[in-house]
Design a protein around this motif. Structure first.
Motif, PDB file in Angstrom:
ATOM      1  N   ASP A   1       0.794  -1.193  -0.005  1.00 30.58           N
ATOM      2  CA  ASP A   1      -0.066  -0.115   0.254  1.00 30.58           C
ATOM      3  C   ASP A   1       0.941   1.370  -0.173  1.00 30.58           C
ATOM      4  N   ARG A   2       2.220   1.092  -0.085  1.00 26.77           N
ATOM      5  CA  ARG A   2       2.978   2.271  -0.192  1.00 26.77           C
ATOM      6  C   ARG A   2       3.014   3.036   1.104  1.00 26.77           C
ATOM      7  N   THR A   3       2.633   2.408   2.210  1.00 26.09           N
ATOM      8  CA  THR A   3       2.454   3.374   3.301  1.00 26.09           C
ATOM      9  C   THR A   3       3.359   2.963   4.364  1.00 26.09           C
ATOM     10  N   VAL A   4       3.681   4.044   5.158  1.00 30.49           N
ATOM     11  CA  VAL A   4       4.702   3.611   6.305  1.00 30.49           C
ATOM     12  C   VAL A   4       4.222   4.400   7.634  1.00 30.49           C
ATOM     13  N   PHE A   5       4.226   3.990   8.728  1.00 33.77           N
ATOM     14  CA  PHE A   5       3.956   4.284   9.911  1.00 33.77           C
ATOM     15  C   PHE A   5       5.377   4.645  10.759  1.00 33.77           C
ATOM     16  N   THR A   6       5.483   5.905  11.048  1.00 30.71           N
ATOM     17  CA  THR A   6       6.971   6.017  11.450  1.00 30.71           C
ATOM     18  C   THR A   6       7.120   5.998  13.068  1.00 30.71           C
ATOM     19  N   GLY A   7       6.096   6.156  13.816  1.00 35.71           N
ATOM     20  CA  GLY A   7       6.152   6.408  15.075  1.00 35.71           C
ATOM     21  C   GLY A   7       6.860   7.732  15.229  1.00 35.71           C
ATOM     22  N   ASP A   8       7.778   7.986  16.149  1.00 42.32           N
ATOM     23  CA  ASP A   8       8.374   9.294  16.657  1.00 42.32           C
ATOM     24  C   ASP A   8       9.554   9.616  16.002  1.00 42.32           C
ATOM     25  N   ILE A   9       9.760   8.769  14.788  1.00 49.67           N
ATOM     26  CA  ILE A   9      11.031   9.226  13.920  1.00 49.67           C
ATOM     27  C   ILE A   9      10.552  10.400  13.245  1.00 49.67           C
ATOM     28  N   LEU A  10       9.119  10.561  13.086  1.00 51.45           N
ATOM     29  CA  LEU A  10       8.665  11.883  12.579  1.00 51.45           C
ATOM     30  C   LEU A  10       7.624  12.723  13.514  1.00 51.45           C
ATOM     31  N   PHE A  11       8.054  13.840  13.557  1.00 52.82           N
ATOM     32  CA  PHE A  11       7.135  15.029  14.222  1.00 52.82           C
ATOM     33  C   PHE A  11       6.794  15.866  13.097  1.00 52.82           C
ATOM     34  N   ILE A  12       5.592  15.820  12.542  1.00 51.61           N
ATOM     35  CA  ILE A  12       5.458  16.939  11.461  1.00 51.61           C
ATOM     36  C   ILE A  12       4.762  18.118  12.064  1.00 51.61           C
ATOM     37  N   GLU A  13       5.381  19.308  11.614  1.00 55.24           N
ATOM     38  CA  GLU A  13       5.098  20.644  12.218  1.00 55.24           C
ATOM     39  C   GLU A  13       5.279  20.822  13.711  1.00 55.24           C
ATOM     40  N   GLY A  14       6.116  20.165  14.273  1.00 54.53           N
ATOM     41  CA  GLY A  14       6.456  20.000  15.603  1.00 54.53           C
ATOM     42  C   GLY A  14       7.836  19.712  15.777  1.00 54.53           C
ATOM     43  N   HIS A  15       8.515  20.498  16.741  1.00 53.95           N
ATOM     44  CA  HIS A  15       9.742  20.061  16.738  1.00 53.95           C
ATOM     45  C   HIS A  15      10.017  18.649  17.421  1.00 53.95           C
ATOM     46  N   PRO A  16      10.733  17.737  16.815  1.00 57.06           N
ATOM     47  CA  PRO A  16      11.136  16.436  17.406  1.00 57.06           C
ATOM     48  C   PRO A  16      11.898  16.479  18.772  1.00 57.06           C
ATOM     49  N   ILE A  17      12.104  15.502  19.339  1.00 56.13           N
ATOM     50  CA  ILE A  17      12.654  15.362  20.575  1.00 56.13           C
ATOM     51  C   ILE A  17      13.602  14.243  20.824  1.00 56.13           C
ATOM     52  N   MET A  18      14.794  14.385  20.982  1.00 62.28           N
ATOM     53  CA  MET A  18      15.778  13.410  21.011  1.00 62.28           C
ATOM     54  C   MET A  18      16.113  12.895  22.483  1.00 62.28           C
ATOM     55  N   TRP A  19      15.450  11.867  22.806  1.00 60.81           N
ATOM     56  CA  TRP A  19      15.569  11.477  24.134  1.00 60.81           C
ATOM     57  C   TRP A  19      17.009  10.532  24.178  1.00 60.81           C
ATOM     58  N   ALA A  20      17.239   9.761  23.074  1.00 57.33           N
ATOM     59  CA  ALA A  20      18.238   8.808  23.094  1.00 57.33           C
ATOM     60  C   ALA A  20      19.423   9.135  22.066  1.00 57.33           C
ATOM     61  N   GLY A  21      19.150   9.457  20.960  1.00 53.66           N
ATOM     62  CA  GLY A  21      20.310   9.560  20.051  1.00 53.66           C
ATOM     63  C   GLY A  21      20.858   8.200  19.923  1.00 53.66           C
ATOM     64  N   PRO A  22      21.940   8.259  19.242  1.00 54.69           N
ATOM     65  CA  PRO A  22      22.850   9.288  18.157  1.00 54.69           C
ATOM     66  C   PRO A  22      21.789   9.823  17.205  1.00 54.69           C
ATOM     67  N   VAL A  23      22.355  11.360  16.976  1.00 54.91           N
ATOM     68  CA  VAL A  23      21.663  11.876  15.867  1.00 54.91           C
ATOM     69  C   VAL A  23      21.830  11.333  14.249  1.00 54.91           C
ATOM     70  N   ALA A  24      23.196  10.694  14.329  1.00 57.82           N
ATOM     71  CA  ALA A  24      23.319   9.886  13.200  1.00 57.82           C
ATOM     72  C   ALA A  24      22.131   8.970  12.750  1.00 57.82           C
ATOM     73  N   ASN A  25      21.795   8.116  13.646  1.00 53.88           N
ATOM     74  CA  ASN A  25      20.940   6.872  13.711  1.00 53.88           C
ATOM     75  C   ASN A  25      19.671   7.825  13.229  1.00 53.88           C
ATOM     76  N   TRP A  26      19.342   8.892  13.511  1.00 56.50           N
ATOM     77  CA  TRP A  26      17.990   9.439  13.458  1.00 56.50           C
ATOM     78  C   TRP A  26      17.886   9.719  11.943  1.00 56.50           C
ATOM     79  N   ILE A  27      18.893  10.425  11.651  1.00 59.61           N
ATOM     80  CA  ILE A  27      19.207  10.840  10.299  1.00 59.61           C
ATOM     81  C   ILE A  27      19.227   9.816   9.341  1.00 59.61           C
ATOM     82  N   ARG A  28      19.771   8.810   9.414  1.00 65.03           N
ATOM     83  CA  ARG A  28      19.775   7.355   8.794  1.00 65.03           C
ATOM     84  C   ARG A  28      18.572   7.012   8.535  1.00 65.03           C
ATOM     85  N   ALA A  29      17.542   7.042   9.786  1.00 62.47           N
ATOM     86  CA  ALA A  29      16.245   6.607   9.786  1.00 62.47           C
ATOM     87  C   ALA A  29      15.388   7.254   8.720  1.00 62.47           C
ATOM     88  N   CYS A  30      15.717   8.667   8.613  1.00 59.64           N
ATOM     89  CA  CYS A  30      14.837   9.661   7.605  1.00 59.64           C
ATOM     90  C   CYS A  30      15.292   9.146   6.251  1.00 59.64           C
TER      91      CYS A  30
END
Length: 314
Positions: free
Chosen positions: A184-213
């Motif tokens: 269905d060309r659909t993905v549920f991302t959980g909190d890897i994506l906050f849209i129109e809200g600032h994301p919050i990085m409780w864990a990191g590393p930031v490189a992992n989050w960027i790779r997830a994007c």
């Protein structure tokens, strides 16, 4: 630019895939999903408290009979607004990454319930806690842990439909998972994506989050359901990635210059993200980045970080 308006409730994405949306996507107002094929169903996340989860499940049962007996529940991560309604999905197999399952035991709902009781005596921090969490009821929630865990990737069937669970954490939390429905060309991302809200990085590393994007951007998807905020497309993913890259680079400059993490958080210009909600989360993001830059493995001081956010929000 104003934040997008969208309606609360169940949105039919077509072909047995649904998103449950909770405007405005700020603290605790998370999204969830339902995947149906024939009489089989998978729920993607529960909500922050029992009343909200009951309301969501009732809407799903009203839309499809397959939701009357949900066989499988996937928690995208350990934050309570994505798993504290688990106890209401009785009899379901509950799947999460192993790291998420371990993290769920660290902050039970009873801890937040106790903090909310103490909020009137906590001054500025208490006022902030009441503002962001006052709409929710954390009393009587039982921690209901996953019954099945995995590392990295797991493929699950819902009827004849294949669903791919992809662990991309630690990033937002210790064990974030994407739920991909290729047919269905659909993905549920959980909190890897906050849209129109600032994301919050409780864990990191930031490189992992960027790779997830980057992984989402490489997928053949057209419908992207974030953990918070309106349904988006790849432009929304790129915007979150750009934010993470920008904040990481700006924090590094200030770390190298000897500024404290809170001084840096107050100094970083967020003009390009001024329309996004919850800008005070920069305090957490910079603190997490500073610990990453220094190689520190010490856990964050959550109470102190909420105090910093309260000051910035004021």
């Amino acid at each position: 630019m104003a934040r997008s308006r969208y309606d609360k409730g169940l949105k039919d994405l077509g072909n047995g895939v649904y998103a449950y949306m909770q405007p405005d996507g700020s603290w605790g107002w998370s999204n969830a999903g339902l995947i149906v094929d024939g009489d089989e169903s998978m729920l993607v996340d529960t909500l922050f408290d029992l009343d909200l989860t009951r309301e969501m499940l009732a809407a799903m049962r009203g839309a499809t009979r397959a939701a009357a007996n949900i066989e499988c529940l996937v928690n995208t991560h350990a934050n309570g607004d994505h798993c504290w309604g688990n106890e209401l999905v009785e009899g379901a197999e509950i799947i999460a990454s192993r790291a998420s399952a371990e993290e769920m035991e660290e902050v039970p709902a009873a801890m937040l319930a106790q903090m909310m009781k103490a909020a009137p005596q906590m001054g500025e921090l208490g006022d902030y806690m009441k503002r962001i969490f006052g709409a929710f009821d954390f009393e009587g929630i039982k921690t209901t842990l996953p019954t099945r865990t995995f590392d990295r990737e797991l493929t699950v069937s819902v009827g004849d439909r294949t669903v791919e669970l992809i662990e991309v954490g630690p990033a937002h939390t210790k064990g974030d998972v994407l739920v991909h429905v290729p047919s269905d060309r659909t993905v549920f991302t959980g909190d890897i994506l906050f849209i129109e809200g600032h994301p919050i990085m409780w864990a990191g590393p930031v490189a992992n989050w960027i790779r997830a994007c980057e992984r989402i951007l490489a997928m053949d998807v057209e419908t992207i359901v974030p953990g918070h905020g309106p349904i988006t497309d790849k432009a929304g993913v790129a915007a979150v990635q750009g934010y993470l890259e920008y904040v990481s680079a700006e924090a590094r400059k200030r770390f190298d210059a000897g500024m404290s993490s809170f001084e840096a958080a107050q100094d970083i210009a967020l003009d390009d993200y001024s329309s996004w909600g919850d800008g005070e989360r920069i305090a957490v993001n910079v603190d997490t980045l500073y610990r990453e830059f220094s190689g520190s493995t010490a856990p964050p001081n959550i109470v102190e970080l909420f105090g910093r956010m309260a000051r910035l929000a004021r």
